[in-house]
Design an enzyme around this catalytic site. Structure first.
Site, PDB file in Angstrom:
ATOM      1  N   GLN A 160       0.804  -1.111   0.114  1.00 19.60           N
ATOM      2  CA  GLN A 160       0.030  -0.008   0.097  1.00 19.60           C
ATOM      3  C   GLN A 160       0.782   1.221  -0.057  1.00 19.60           C
ATOM      4  O   GLN A 160       0.409   2.291  -0.560  1.00 19.60           O
ATOM      5  CB  GLN A 160      -0.846  -0.061   1.116  1.00 19.60           C
ATOM      6  CG  GLN A 160      -2.076  -1.045   0.996  1.00 19.60           C
ATOM      7  CD  GLN A 160      -2.977  -1.012   2.155  1.00 19.60           C
ATOM      8  OE1 GLN A 160      -3.120  -0.123   3.140  1.00 19.60           O
ATOM      9  NE2 GLN A 160      -3.999  -1.752   2.073  1.00 19.60           N
ATOM     10  N   SER A 186       3.203  -8.795  -2.080  1.00 19.94           N
ATOM     11  CA  SER A 186       1.836  -8.321  -2.603  1.00 19.94           C
ATOM     12  C   SER A 186       1.855  -7.894  -3.900  1.00 19.94           C
ATOM     13  O   SER A 186       0.969  -6.948  -4.124  1.00 19.94           O
ATOM     14  CB  SER A 186       1.073  -7.740  -1.570  1.00 19.94           C
ATOM     15  OG  SER A 186       0.999  -8.375  -0.436  1.00 19.94           O
ATOM     16  N   ASP A 309      -4.365 -11.723   2.545  1.00 14.35           N
ATOM     17  CA  ASP A 309      -5.521 -11.630   3.093  1.00 14.35           C
ATOM     18  C   ASP A 309      -6.526 -12.989   3.094  1.00 14.35           C
ATOM     19  O   ASP A 309      -7.582 -13.248   3.714  1.00 14.35           O
ATOM     20  CB  ASP A 309      -6.526 -10.582   2.576  1.00 14.35           C
ATOM     21  CG  ASP A 309      -6.119  -9.090   2.813  1.00 14.35           C
ATOM     22  OD1 ASP A 309      -5.202  -9.151   4.059  1.00 14.35           O
ATOM     23  OD2 ASP A 309      -6.204  -8.129   2.147  1.00 14.35           O
TER      24      ASP A 309
END
Length: 431
Positions: A160, A186, A309
């Site tokens: 992020q 990720s 996740d």
């Protein structure tokens, strides 16, 4: 009360043995939050577009509120609560806008590191002051309109941080060439960001395996953008299909896209060896219970670095099936809403499964189990929505299992308990 009922801020779960129905999944909060940030950047240049069907959940509400903050007395104040995405994206947004902004959140948020992102933003010209603990919120940001250019960012913390920088970069006078140092975690989330940026008119490309270039060309939004359904939310229904004793189980999941931008669409492959077949129908994705092929390996192994996740869902499913496993690529789970590695270990032990933590990125299980009495078990959720939803399907095997603080699902899937009530002995009471 039987079925799904609140008791002392818990839900007691008595799920039906038959698992057949249709679920309208929530929209993706990952896509929603990215679209909202890019829309805010575009609106700052006098543009913007219509976004249809954004996720309706606490995280997206926090993102919208953060981007709508107004200056009072020469300063904006943004409180994101427990929304980590909103903290990171809003920090990048306000650091690249003129003015002063105070960004804060929950007590857990104040423990979650943001230093790599703020270091990069300071290199671009912003001024960041940490008000309590160095490298963590709350922080005071004095923004600027960066010239841009060359920048290096650690890639082994949170994707992020990378996404946040990329999405604000089209406004930079010189664009941005972002070099990623270390192991890239990720990557599907970074690819999602790049794809959405291109969808909204930005010029962004991977120059090589470690460099992403964003041209100084503003977003050029056209038409209306619709957000696809959330594959992370779908994972809990894959787990339900894996754990149900109903050999004729069938769950139709609506709203998912076959050519999804979401890395969590990998859930189809992860659950196939756990006895779940997923087939596309005209009106959605149909999950069916299958017998695990005799040729399937008894030992389950997966690297979840591209879809962390899904870790709780896969871990709990394997443990409840008493499937020996080793899951790797989980280093980011330590800094989520809770330390998810430790939380999984503690709560699965209540269910008679002893999970081992190996270092900072691996969970392992040998397949052993001891008898438990589900009516005496309360699963703590640690203010973590994914803990609540990953453990709820366990009630298929342990009727009477209770989930503490069930309201935490509001972070990403507010209708989860209502949807689950279709497979319970009674309807869910409003709480």
């Amino acid at each position: 009360m039987q079925g799904i009922s609140p008791k002392m801020n818990t839900l007691t779960l008595h799920l039906l043995p038959m698992l057949r129905g249709t679920i309208d999944l929530p929209r993706s909060k990952s896509i929603s939050n990215r679209a909202l940030l890019m829309n805010a950047v575009a609106a700052g240049a006098g543009k913007g577009w219509d976004i249809a069907g954004t996720a309706v959940c606490d995280d997206t509400d926090a993102m919208q509120a953060a981007l709508a903050a107004r200056e009072i007395g020469g300063q904006r104040t943004v409180d994101v609560g427990a929304a980590g995405t909103a903290m990171r994206f809003a920090t990048a947004f306000y650091a690249t806008q003129p003015g002063r902004t105070l960004l804060t959140g929950s007590e857990r948020m104040k423990q979650r590191p943001i230093g790599p992102l703020t270091d990069a933003l300071e290199t671009l010209g912003a001024c960041v002051t940490f008000l309590e603990r160095k490298g963590c919120p709350p922080l005071l940001v004095e923004g600027c309109v960066p010239q841009g250019g060359e920048l290096t960012l650690p890639a082994d913390v949170s994707s992020q941080f990378i996404s946040a920088l990329l999405m604000v970069a089209p406004r930079f006078a010189k664009g941005l060439r972002l070099h990623l140092a270390g192991t890239i975690l990720s990557r599907p989330y970074i690819d999602m960001t790049c794809a959405l940026m291109r969808r909204f008119g930005a010029a962004v490309e991977w120059e090589d395996e470690r460099t992403i270039a964003v041209d100084p060309a503003p977003y050029a939004p056209t038409g209306c953008f619709a957000v696809e359904a959330d594959w992370s939310a779908a994972s809990y229904w894959f787990e339900m299909a894996a754990l149900t004793p109903d050999a004729e189980a069938g769950i139709l999941l609506k709203g998912l896209q076959q050519d999804s931008l979401q890395g969590d669409s990998r859930v189809k492959d992860l659950f196939e060896p756990l006895g779940v077949r997923a087939e596309w129908q005209a009106d959605g994705l149909l999950l069916q219970k299958t017998a695990v092929p005799g040729s399937a390996p008894a030992f389950y192994e997966a690297d979840l670095a591209t879809c962390p996740d899904l870790a709780q869902t896969v871990c709990v499913a394997c443990a409840m099936l008493r499937r020996p496993f080793r899951l790797t690529g989980l280093s980011t789970l330590r800094i989520k809403e809770t330390d998810r590695l430790a939380a999984l270990q503690a709560e699965l032990l209540k269910l008679g499964r002893s999970i081992e933590i190996d270092g900072d990125d691996t969970l392992a299980y040998e397949g052993n189990a001891v008898p438990v009495q589900p009516e005496n078990i309360v699963i703590d959720t640690y203010s973590d929505h994914r803990m609540a939803m990953a453990f709820a399907p366990c009630a298929l095997l342990l009727p009477g299992l209770r989930i503490a603080a069930p309201e935490v699902v509001g972070k990403s899937y507010p209708d989860f308990w209502q949807h689950l009530s279709a497979f319970s002995k009674n309807s869910l009471c409003t709480f």
